[in-house]
Design a protein around this motif. Structure first.
Motif, PDB file in Angstrom:
ATOM      1  N   UNK A 170     -69.266  43.542 -12.372  1.00 42.60           N
ATOM      2  CA  UNK A 170     -68.317  42.905 -11.467  1.00 42.60           C
ATOM      3  C   UNK A 170     -68.979  42.564 -10.137  1.00 42.60           C
ATOM      4  N   UNK A 171     -69.784  43.480  -9.624  1.00 39.97           N
ATOM      5  CA  UNK A 171     -70.472  43.250  -8.348  1.00 39.97           C
ATOM      6  C   UNK A 171     -71.415  42.049  -8.445  1.00 39.97           C
ATOM      7  N   UNK A 172     -72.183  41.949  -9.523  1.00 40.83           N
ATOM      8  CA  UNK A 172     -73.144  40.851  -9.670  1.00 40.83           C
ATOM      9  C   UNK A 172     -72.419  39.521  -9.872  1.00 40.83           C
ATOM     10  N   UNK A 173     -71.340  39.518 -10.642  1.00 44.26           N
ATOM     11  CA  UNK A 173     -70.569  38.285 -10.838  1.00 44.26           C
ATOM     12  C   UNK A 173     -70.026  37.794  -9.506  1.00 44.26           C
TER      13      UNK A 173
ATOM     14  N   UNK B 247     -78.794  40.944 -17.964  1.00 44.29           N
ATOM     15  CA  UNK B 247     -80.256  40.891 -18.052  1.00 44.29           C
ATOM     16  C   UNK B 247     -80.966  41.856 -17.108  1.00 44.29           C
ATOM     17  N   UNK B 248     -80.328  42.195 -16.001  1.00 50.18           N
ATOM     18  CA  UNK B 248     -81.027  43.021 -15.007  1.00 50.18           C
ATOM     19  C   UNK B 248     -80.528  44.462 -14.933  1.00 50.18           C
ATOM     20  N   UNK B 249     -79.573  44.833 -15.762  1.00 52.37           N
ATOM     21  CA  UNK B 249     -78.972  46.162 -15.663  1.00 52.37           C
ATOM     22  C   UNK B 249     -79.965  47.269 -16.011  1.00 52.37           C
ATOM     23  N   UNK B 250     -80.040  48.248 -15.114  1.00 54.68           N
ATOM     24  CA  UNK B 250     -80.845  49.446 -15.324  1.00 54.68           C
ATOM     25  C   UNK B 250     -79.932  50.644 -15.055  1.00 54.68           C
ATOM     26  N   UNK B 251     -79.571  51.382 -16.093  1.00 52.93           N
ATOM     27  CA  UNK B 251     -78.579  52.462 -15.944  1.00 52.93           C
ATOM     28  C   UNK B 251     -78.924  53.491 -14.868  1.00 52.93           C
TER      29      UNK B 251
ATOM     30  N   UNK C  41     -76.820  43.059 -29.104  1.00 51.07           N
ATOM     31  CA  UNK C  41     -75.953  43.821 -28.195  1.00 51.07           C
ATOM     32  C   UNK C  41     -75.801  43.082 -26.871  1.00 51.07           C
ATOM     33  N   UNK C  42     -76.892  42.511 -26.386  1.00 52.05           N
ATOM     34  CA  UNK C  42     -76.862  41.732 -25.144  1.00 52.05           C
ATOM     35  C   UNK C  42     -75.885  40.564 -25.283  1.00 52.05           C
TER      36      UNK C  42
ATOM     37  N   UNK D 225     -64.252  24.689 -12.680  1.00 53.98           N
ATOM     38  CA  UNK D 225     -65.302  24.807 -13.706  1.00 53.98           C
ATOM     39  C   UNK D 225     -66.606  25.314 -13.100  1.00 53.98           C
ATOM     40  N   UNK D 226     -66.899  24.930 -11.863  1.00 55.44           N
ATOM     41  CA  UNK D 226     -68.107  25.421 -11.193  1.00 55.44           C
ATOM     42  C   UNK D 226     -67.987  26.912 -10.885  1.00 55.44           C
ATOM     43  N   UNK D 227     -66.805  27.342 -10.465  1.00 51.69           N
ATOM     44  CA  UNK D 227     -66.592  28.767 -10.212  1.00 51.69           C
ATOM     45  C   UNK D 227     -66.798  29.584 -11.487  1.00 51.69           C
ATOM     46  N   UNK D 228     -66.232  29.095 -12.589  1.00 50.82           N
ATOM     47  CA  UNK D 228     -66.376  29.803 -13.864  1.00 50.82           C
ATOM     48  C   UNK D 228     -67.832  29.827 -14.291  1.00 50.82           C
ATOM     49  N   UNK D 229     -68.513  28.701 -14.131  1.00 52.04           N
ATOM     50  CA  UNK D 229     -69.928  28.646 -14.501  1.00 52.04           C
ATOM     51  C   UNK D 229     -70.747  29.632 -13.673  1.00 52.04           C
ATOM     52  N   UNK D 230     -70.483  29.708 -12.397  1.00 54.24           N
ATOM     53  CA  UNK D 230     -71.198  30.667 -11.547  1.00 54.24           C
ATOM     54  C   UNK D 230     -70.869  32.099 -11.962  1.00 54.24           C
ATOM     55  N   UNK D 231     -69.618  32.346 -12.335  1.00 54.63           N
ATOM     56  CA  UNK D 231     -69.246  33.668 -12.843  1.00 54.63           C
ATOM     57  C   UNK D 231     -70.006  34.010 -14.113  1.00 54.63           C
ATOM     58  N   UNK D 232     -70.143  33.034 -15.002  1.00 61.10           N
ATOM     59  CA  UNK D 232     -70.905  33.254 -16.235  1.00 61.10           C
ATOM     60  C   UNK D 232     -72.383  33.503 -15.944  1.00 61.10           C
ATOM     61  N   UNK D 233     -72.925  32.791 -14.983  1.00 57.20           N
ATOM     62  CA  UNK D 233     -74.321  33.016 -14.582  1.00 57.20           C
ATOM     63  C   UNK D 233     -74.469  34.438 -14.047  1.00 57.20           C
ATOM     64  N   UNK D 234     -73.519  34.852 -13.206  1.00 54.71           N
ATOM     65  CA  UNK D 234     -73.551  36.215 -12.683  1.00 54.71           C
ATOM     66  C   UNK D 234     -73.463  37.249 -13.789  1.00 54.71           C
ATOM     67  N   UNK D 235     -72.631  36.980 -14.787  1.00 53.36           N
ATOM     68  CA  UNK D 235     -72.509  37.887 -15.928  1.00 53.36           C
ATOM     69  C   UNK D 235     -73.840  38.001 -16.670  1.00 53.36           C
ATOM     70  N   UNK D 236     -74.481  36.879 -16.933  1.00 57.51           N
ATOM     71  CA  UNK D 236     -75.771  36.915 -17.626  1.00 57.51           C
ATOM     72  C   UNK D 236     -76.834  37.623 -16.791  1.00 57.51           C
ATOM     73  N   UNK D 237     -76.794  37.396 -15.475  1.00 55.87           N
ATOM     74  CA  UNK D 237     -77.737  38.097 -14.594  1.00 55.87           C
ATOM     75  C   UNK D 237     -77.502  39.602 -14.654  1.00 55.87           C
ATOM     76  N   UNK D 238     -76.240  40.006 -14.655  1.00 58.48           N
ATOM     77  CA  UNK D 238     -75.911  41.438 -14.713  1.00 58.48           C
ATOM     78  C   UNK D 238     -76.419  42.047 -16.007  1.00 58.48           C
TER      79      UNK D 238
END
Length: 168
Positions: A120-123, A105-109, A63-64, A90-103
């Motif tokens: 969106x906020x974390x990205x 991995x760290x999401x707590x409902x 699911x993740x 490409x760096x902007x997109x990579x940072x966006x992807x990192x933000x997505x993975x962080x979101x």
């Protein structure tokens, strides 16, 4: 709601991924790779995303991964808002992807509220942090170059005036 093991290609009615202008061929190739990967996944309905978030918070790694894949186009779209501010596309997109993975991995409902707003906020935070770091380092390099140029000018004036090179 039934969710496939892997997400399928974006449907014809989906919004096409935006065009990115790049200065280097290497950067253009990286953007093409990101666009190709984002195009492989289909968007999730809010209900499907809710189900995946529920499964993810219960520890389901599939699911993740599906949440990350389904939101690659969103990360690219948000990264596009920061074009022309210092980093290559490409760096902007990579940072966006990192933000997505962080979101993901760290999401707590209970703490973070709705996942759609949280991701969106974390990205955006990740991209903005990367831009701040890049601009800070660029300013430092410019400042150091300016100081070196000043010292060279002083040394040149000294050499003309005293007809010898300055000592350290």
């Amino acid at each position: 709601v039934q969710i496939d093991d892997r997400l399928r290609k974006v449907s014809e009615d989906a919004e096409p991924l935006m065009e990115w202008e790049t200065e280097s061929e290497h950067d253009a190739e990286m953007v093409r790779v990101y666009k190709k990967e984002a195009a492989k996944a289909r968007s999730l309905t809010p209900d499907q995303e809710y189900q995946l978030v529920y499964k993810m918070t219960a520890g389901d790694q599939n699911a993740r991964n599906l949440l990350i894949e389904a939101n690659l186009a969103l990360a690219m779209k948000l990264a596009a808002d920061y074009r022309g501010k210092g980093l290559m596309p490409s760096d902007l997109i990579q940072e966006g992807n990192i933000g997505l993975m962080m979101a993901v991995n760290s999401y707590e409902p209970e703490v973070d509220g709705p996942f759609s707003a949280f991701k969106e906020r974390v990205i955006r935070q990740q991209i903005e942090t990367a831009l701040e770091e890049y601009n800070r380092s660029t300013r430092s390099a410019r400042k150091m170059a300016s100081r070196v140029n000043e010292l060279n000018q002083v040394a040149t004036v000294f050499a003309r005036e005293y007809e010898r090179e300055p000592n350290s």
